[in-house]
Each structure stands twice: as C-alpha cells, then as structure tokens.
Write a protein that holds these residues in place. Structure first.
Motif, PDB file in Angstrom:
ATOM      1  N   HIS A   1       0.814  -1.261   0.205  1.00 13.30           N
ATOM      2  CA  HIS A   1       0.076  -0.047   0.053  1.00 13.30           C
ATOM      3  C   HIS A   1       1.014   1.302  -0.067  1.00 13.30           C
ATOM      4  O   HIS A   1       0.672   2.190  -0.645  1.00 13.30           O
ATOM      5  CB  HIS A   1      -1.031   0.070   1.193  1.00 13.30           C
ATOM      6  CG  HIS A   1      -1.883  -1.105   1.145  1.00 13.30           C
ATOM      7  ND1 HIS A   1      -1.579  -2.657   1.747  1.00 13.30           N
ATOM      8  CD2 HIS A   1      -3.281  -1.190   0.673  1.00 13.30           C
ATOM      9  CE1 HIS A   1      -2.504  -3.309   1.620  1.00 13.30           C
ATOM     10  NE2 HIS A   1      -3.587  -2.603   0.946  1.00 13.30           N
TER      11      HIS A   1
ATOM     12  N   LEU B   1      -6.371  -1.691   5.547  1.00 14.47           N
ATOM     13  CA  LEU B   1      -5.699  -0.757   4.285  1.00 14.47           C
ATOM     14  C   LEU B   1      -6.529  -0.954   2.836  1.00 14.47           C
ATOM     15  O   LEU B   1      -6.385  -0.210   2.031  1.00 14.47           O
ATOM     16  CB  LEU B   1      -4.078  -1.057   4.113  1.00 14.47           C
ATOM     17  CG  LEU B   1      -3.249  -0.733   5.435  1.00 14.47           C
ATOM     18  CD1 LEU B   1      -1.983  -1.097   4.993  1.00 14.47           C
ATOM     19  CD2 LEU B   1      -3.323   0.761   5.774  1.00 14.47           C
ATOM     20  N   CYS B   2      -7.025  -2.265   2.753  1.00 16.02           N
ATOM     21  CA  CYS B   2      -7.982  -2.545   1.499  1.00 16.02           C
ATOM     22  C   CYS B   2      -9.247  -1.869   1.318  1.00 16.02           C
ATOM     23  O   CYS B   2      -9.554  -1.635   0.286  1.00 16.02           O
ATOM     24  CB  CYS B   2      -8.126  -4.018   1.203  1.00 16.02           C
ATOM     25  SG  CYS B   2      -6.595  -4.762   0.955  1.00 16.02           S
TER      26      CYS B   2
ATOM     27  N   MET C   1      -9.268   1.370  -0.635  1.00 16.93           N
ATOM     28  CA  MET C   1      -8.817   1.224  -1.935  1.00 16.93           C
ATOM     29  C   MET C   1     -10.413   0.379  -2.655  1.00 16.93           C
ATOM     30  O   MET C   1     -10.543   0.905  -3.698  1.00 16.93           O
ATOM     31  CB  MET C   1      -7.813  -0.147  -2.097  1.00 16.93           C
ATOM     32  CG  MET C   1      -6.455   0.243  -1.867  1.00 16.93           C
ATOM     33  SD  MET C   1      -5.159  -0.881  -1.972  1.00 16.93           S
ATOM     34  CE  MET C   1      -5.625  -1.264  -3.945  1.00 16.93           C
TER      35      MET C   1
END
Length: 274
Positions: free
Chosen positions: A106, A249-250, A253
C-alpha cells in the motif's frame, strides 16, 4: 501435507556480494512492466493519440524509472508508518536499513501514484490517463513479488485443516502444523487473475479513470479475501472487527476504486477508439 522446500534466499554468491531471489523477482517485475507497457501502446486510446501528445517507448522508460523510485521509497515508508510507527519514530535511522526487510504494497502504491503524478505533470498529460495506462501492467509484478515471498518462506498463511491437500508446513514459522500457502493464493488472485481480467478489460475503449478504478477495486477485493488465509503480523495481530491491517488498508482501496469507476462511467468523457 507438503513441506516448504527451504530454498536458499541467496540465488548467487559472488564473493562478498549475494544476489537474493527476492531482488531478482523485483527485476522480473520491472521487466514484465516494460514488456507489457510496450504492448499497451497499441491499446485505445493511446494508439490513436498523435502529434506532440503521442505516447512513445521513451515515456515508458521514464515512467518505469519514476515507478521504481516510487515503489522502493513508498514501500519502505509505508511499512514504517503503517506497521511499526512507534518503533521507527524512536529509531528513525533504521528507516534507511532496507536490507533488514520491511516493505508495504500500500505504501509502494502511494509512491507510484506520486511518481506518476510527477510524470503526468512534466508531460502535461491527464494524471488519470497515465494511471489507466499503468494499471494493467502492474499485477504481473505483484505476482513476481509473491514468488519471492514463497521462496523466502515468509508471509505464510494461517493454520489449515490437516486434510487440505496443499496445506504446507513452513518450518520458519516455528510450527510443524500445516498452513495455507497464502503467498500462492495472492500470486493467483492479486497477480494472475487480476492481470487477466484487467488486461482484457483495458483492451477496449474505456472512459478515463475506469481502468484505474477497476484496478483499485479488483486488487482491494482480492487482497481482502487473501488476508483471511494469511497469518497476521505477530506484532499487530487481528485488529478491530476481526480484520487484519492488510484488510483495513484495503477498505479505502475498495471504496475509492468503486467510487472512481462510477464517477468515470457517469462523466461526459467520450471514448476514443483506436
């Protein structure tokens, strides 16, 4: 039940210089990007752009150089900030100790976004057009990185059912119980499958931003799924809502990719055919 082959991480030793497999996978990733990017020049709308704004092999070389810088710097800083901020705030010089390991996808992605923004600005091109060009060429590089993780016997998966045919023992994990080979899962999902889907999608005329949105959404979903089988970092463990740091963290996204794709789809941006 399989046992990880315990491959020597050093591929070639030349006196005091050791060439690591992981470094070779990075070289393979950059080589694959260059190969695919030269073919991407034939896709719309890039093949139809003529005059001073036409895309060329020189553009790819510059994009790759800046991208490498973005991956290395962003990946390292991302790992330090996302995973061990307390440690590196008290030991700032260790941020430079890249030989000790520690890279974040990331963070590397943010580094690439920044480097390609600089490229777009220097060439006076729309930033999203640049990212649409880059996106389909990235997944094979991610796949190469997962090969390096498997060779090193790192980032292993969670414990699996002993009856799972491909369950694998990773001696480096300190346990002789079978685990999911999560590096292989990520190689197949984030690497090969994402590449095939994105490459086929990007070969046809798309509105500016759609390909970038599809990449963010696709990677976010596939990585989120793979994290269910990957052992969380020992120093972090499972975080809020039973999710790992990788999954958290996804989330932006996935949300950002979906929003970008919908926004690009609705905006009045005529598709230019080749």
């Amino acid at each position: 039940m399989l046992i990880h082959p315990q491959i020597n991480p050093v591929a070639l030793q030349l006196g005091p210089l050791g060439i690591h497999w992981y470094g070779l996978t990075y070289l393979a990733a950059f080589g694959l990007f260059f190969f695919l990017a030269t073919r991407r020049l034939r896709h719309p709308p890039f093949a139809s752009i003529t005059g001073p704004g036409a895309w060329s092999r020189k553009d790819i070389e510059d994009m790759l150089f800046l991208g490498v810088m973005g991956v290395v710097i962003g990946g390292r800083l991302g790992y330090c900030l996302f995973y061990k901020p307390g440690h590196y705030l008290t030991h700032p010089l260790e941020i430079l100790a890249v030989w000790q390991g520690g890279m974040s996808f990331h963070g590397g992605m943010l580094g690439v976004l920044a480097s390609q923004w600089w490229f777009a600005r220097s060439r006076q091109r729309p930033w999203l057009q640049v990212m649409d060009f880059v996106a389909p060429c990235v997944p094979t590089g991610l796949a190469a990185g997962r090969v390096g993780n498997f060779i090193n016997g790192e980032l292993w998966g969670r414990f699996s059912d002993p009856a799972l045919p491909w369950g694998m023992v990773f001696p480096g994990s300190g346990s002789m119980q079978p685990r999911h080979p999560s590096q292989v899962y990520q190689f197949l999902l984030e690497g090969l499958l994402l590449f095939v889907l994105l490459w086929l999608y990007a070969r046809k005329p798309r509105k500016t931003g759609q390909v970038s949105g599809a990449f963010l959404l696709g990677y976010g979903v596939f990585r989120f799924i793979a994290e269910f089988f990957r052992e969380p970092d020992e120093f972090l463990g499972i975080l809020a809502l039973g999710m790992s740091m990788g999954q958290w963290l996804c989330v932006p996204m996935i949300i950002g990719g979906a929003w970008l794709w919908v926004w690009a789809t609705k905006r009045a941006d005529p598709v230019r055919a080749a």
